[in-house]
Design a protein around this motif. Structure first.
Motif: not given
Length: 128
Positions: A101, A124, A127
């Protein structure tokens, strides 16, 4: 005006001509832990600082000088702020790697001596 855009040096890149020989030297002779290696790059751990050996992609990087990679929180903000301070950028911020990620973004610039350095930001990703 922000004065602390740069947090620390996160990675130092060293151009090499013979990857096998260079990896052996840094791993076996200097005893640095090898994090991972590809055909044209090898990454070592050096007490929180990454050392990257790489076969130069372009002639401009084929010299005996290290490229300093300065970590920043927000690469786009750093890019815009430093352009205003007349920093000469070679490219625009771009994604160079995605590990899980985590996305690694970079942009390269020149110092006053024509040395190439970079800003890097690890963020990051979303998701899926």
């Amino acid at each position: 005006m922000k004065t602390n855009l740069i947090q620390k040096v996160g990675q130092i890149g060293i151009p090499v001509k013979n990857m096998e020989k260079a990896v052996h030297f840094y791993k076996e002779q200097l005893g640095l832990p090898l994090l991972f290696q590809t055909d044209n790059m090898a990454f070592f751990e050096c007490n929180g600082l990454r050392l990257m050996l790489s076969l130069p992609e372009k002639e401009q990087f084929a010299h005996a000088s290290s490229v300093l990679y300065f970590q920043v929180d927000d690469i786009q903000t750093a890019f815009e702020d430093l352009k205003k301070r007349d920093v000469t950028f070679i490219d625009e911020p771009h994604l160079v790697a995605k590990m899980g990620q985590t996305e690694t973004w970079m942009t390269f610039f020149k110092d006053t001596e024509e040395n190439t350095h970079a800003f890097v930001s690890e963020v990051q990703g979303e998701t899926v």
